[in-house]
Scaffold this active site. Structure first.
Site, PDB file in Angstrom:
ATOM      1  N   HIS A 101      -1.671   3.667  -6.199  1.00 57.52           N
ATOM      2  CA  HIS A 101      -2.403   3.523  -4.938  1.00 57.52           C
ATOM      3  C   HIS A 101      -1.711   4.477  -3.956  1.00 57.52           C
ATOM      4  CE1 HIS A 101      -2.746  -0.628  -6.585  1.00 57.52           C
ATOM      5  NE2 HIS A 101      -3.863  -0.737  -5.919  1.00 57.52           N
ATOM      6  N   ASP A 104       1.412   3.118  -2.523  1.00 59.91           N
ATOM      7  CA  ASP A 104       2.589   2.955  -3.394  1.00 59.91           C
ATOM      8  C   ASP A 104       3.488   4.178  -3.318  1.00 59.91           C
ATOM      9  OD1 ASP A 104       0.931   0.963  -4.370  1.00 59.91           O
ATOM     10  OD2 ASP A 104       0.509   1.993  -6.262  1.00 59.91           O
TER      11      ASP A 104
HETATM   12  C1  XUL Z   1      -5.217  -6.292  -7.925  1.00 62.03           C
HETATM   13  C2  XUL Z   1      -5.226  -5.259  -8.933  1.00 62.03           C
HETATM   14  C3  XUL Z   1      -5.060  -3.848  -8.460  1.00 62.03           C
HETATM   15  C4  XUL Z   1      -6.049  -2.900  -9.023  1.00 62.03           C
HETATM   16  C5  XUL Z   1      -6.060  -1.562  -8.330  1.00 62.03           C
HETATM   17  O1  XUL Z   1      -5.317  -7.570  -8.410  1.00 62.03           O
HETATM   18  O2  XUL Z   1      -5.320  -5.526 -10.106  1.00 62.03           O
HETATM   19  O3  XUL Z   1      -3.788  -3.404  -8.779  1.00 62.03           O
HETATM   20  O4  XUL Z   1      -5.798  -2.686 -10.384  1.00 62.03           O
HETATM   21  O5  XUL Z   1      -6.154  -1.657  -6.961  1.00 62.03           O
END
Ligand code: XUL
Ligand code: CO
Length: 435
Positions: A101, A104
């Protein structure tokens, strides 16, 4: 020169089932050929930056337990250190892929212009590391759930300026994913849902989310991004109700907004459990519609009721999951991401390595069991037999006829079917032979 964070840990190797080395693979042998393809190319493992490097070990009752050298994550110097150590770990594990993300990999700056500038800077830095280490990007995504601006949603927010901030953020993350040759772009609707219907115009919010996703697809084509756009179902948490509840709900949503040929699903084991399904149910629904994209193979605790994101450790479950993945022809752009986090008491650097080794080994065992079931063909034969009545021309013709004609035939032929066993116990015993 390395950072020294993983000091004393050697590159993890496949040593086979008899090894008692706690930091060796017993089942994951990247070069072993399964159904004509290298195991590494089947499984396409990815490390999730979010849970592995950004999560600090907090829970609702206590703060960070991990205290990594890159914490607190509010400074670009430490963001780069985090990237250095991430790639050291990818190298130790031989990880083919990773996922991120935006939040992150770079510190939150509080405004879009600075978020964009730091995202560009850190993704350039990560791009250089990718060249050196060879780990590729499975997917990028935008974190539109942590900062308070997103508390009432991103594309579904009642405030059009939040919709705008979300659009600019996703564009920046798609650009960065494209720059790093990402194979997919994920949208998990973190806060796309509601806390109470009393303040929520459900229809307007869904229409905005549909319009937003259409803009994402248009932008993908505009920039020539060849990867797959994926949405990730989850029924609740953080919102009380999430719009992308489960695979079936997502598929209905994609059809309604004309996106069924453009967007596929990123399915997560833990989210399936939260939705009251098995993981293989979600996979079967997606593959039946040709919409399986990628998986997040983190397991949920069956007693908890919330999203625990643990490394997988249940071979029979994982075997059934890969059975559906293989039946669908395997991954194309997708892969197996561990969206898993350590338990908050697992504070040692080698816990991170052990978590991934365990997950990779369980997936390798599952894959081999699934491949053996495919090769044996027993489940497929059972299915063919069970539905064989439909192979006759008369049965097929019935599907093109109507209730009147069918009723006439039931009366004329005194149709009165004999019930047949579903053979479930025999099938369960069959599966247990392989796991
Ligand atoms: C949240 C989740 C996230 C998604 C990407 O529960 O699984 O990490 O994979 O945003
Ligand atoms: Co996930």
């Amino acid at each position: 020169m390395t950072s020294g964070f993983f000091e004393g840990i050697e590159k993890v190797r496949f040593e086979g089932v008899d090894s008692d080395n706690p930091l060796a693979f017993r089942h994951y042998n990247p070069d072993e050929v399964v159904l004509g393809k290298r195991m590494e190319d089947h499984l396409r493992f990815a490390v999730a930056w979010w849970h592995t490097f950004a999560w600090e070990g907090g829970d609702p009752f206590g703060g960070a337990t991990f205290e990594r050298p890159w914490h607190p994550q509010d400074d670009m110097g430490r963001a780069k250190l985090k990237a250095d150590i991430a790639f050291e770990m990818f190298e130790l594990l031989g990880q083919p892929f990773f996922c991120w993300h935006d939040a992150d990999i770079r510190p939150e700056q509080g405004n879009f212009a600075d978020n964009l500038r730091t995202l560009e800077e850190i993704t350039d830095y990560i791009g250089e590391k990718m060249q050196d280490v060879g780990t590729k990007l499975l997917w990028g995504t935008a974190n539109m759930f942590s900062h308070r601006r997103w508390m009432a949603g991103a594309s579904t927010n009642p405030d059009p300026d939040v919709f705008a901030f979300a659009a600019a953020t996703v564009k920046s993350c798609m650009d960065a994913t494209h720059k790093l040759n990402g194979e997919n772009y994920v949208l998990w609707g973190g806060r796309e849902g509601y806390e109470t219907l009393l303040n929520t115009d459900l229809k307007t919010e869904l229409d905005h989310m549909g319009r937003f996703l259409n803009m994402v697809v248009d932008y993908k084509h505009k920039i020539g991004f060849k990867g797959t756009i994926l949405v990730e179902p989850k029924p609740q948490e953080p919102s009380k109700h999430q719009y992308d509840y489960d695979a079936a709900t997502c598929i209905g949503f994609l059809r309604k907004y004309g996106l069924e040929d453009e967007v596929k699903l990123n399915l997560e084991q833990g989210h399936a459990i939260l939705a009251g399904h098995s993981f293989e149910h979600e996979l079967a629904v997606a593959t039946a519609e040709g919409m399986l994209g990628s998986i997040d193979m983190n397991r949920n605790d069956y007693q908890s009721g919330w999203d625990t994101d643990q490394f997988p450790n249940n071979t029979p479950e994982v075997a059934l999951a890969y059975y559906y993945v293989l039946k669908a022809g395997g991954f194309t752009t997708g892969g197996t991401n561990f969206d898993s986090k350590l338990r908050r008491q697992s504070i040692d650097p080698d816990d991170l390595i052990a978590g991934h080794i365990g997950g990779m080994d369980v997936c390798a065992r599952g894959l081999k069991a699934a491949a053996a079931m495919i090769e044996d063909g027993g489940l497929e034969t059972e299915l063919t037999n069970r539905y064989s009545g439909w192979e006759t021309p008369a049965a097929q013709a019935m599907l093109e006829s109507n209730l009147d004609d069918i009723t006439a035939r039931v009366l004329a032929d005194a149709v009165n079917p004999d019930p047949r066993s579903g053979r479930q116990e025999k099938l369960e015993n069959y599966v247990n032979r392989f796991v």
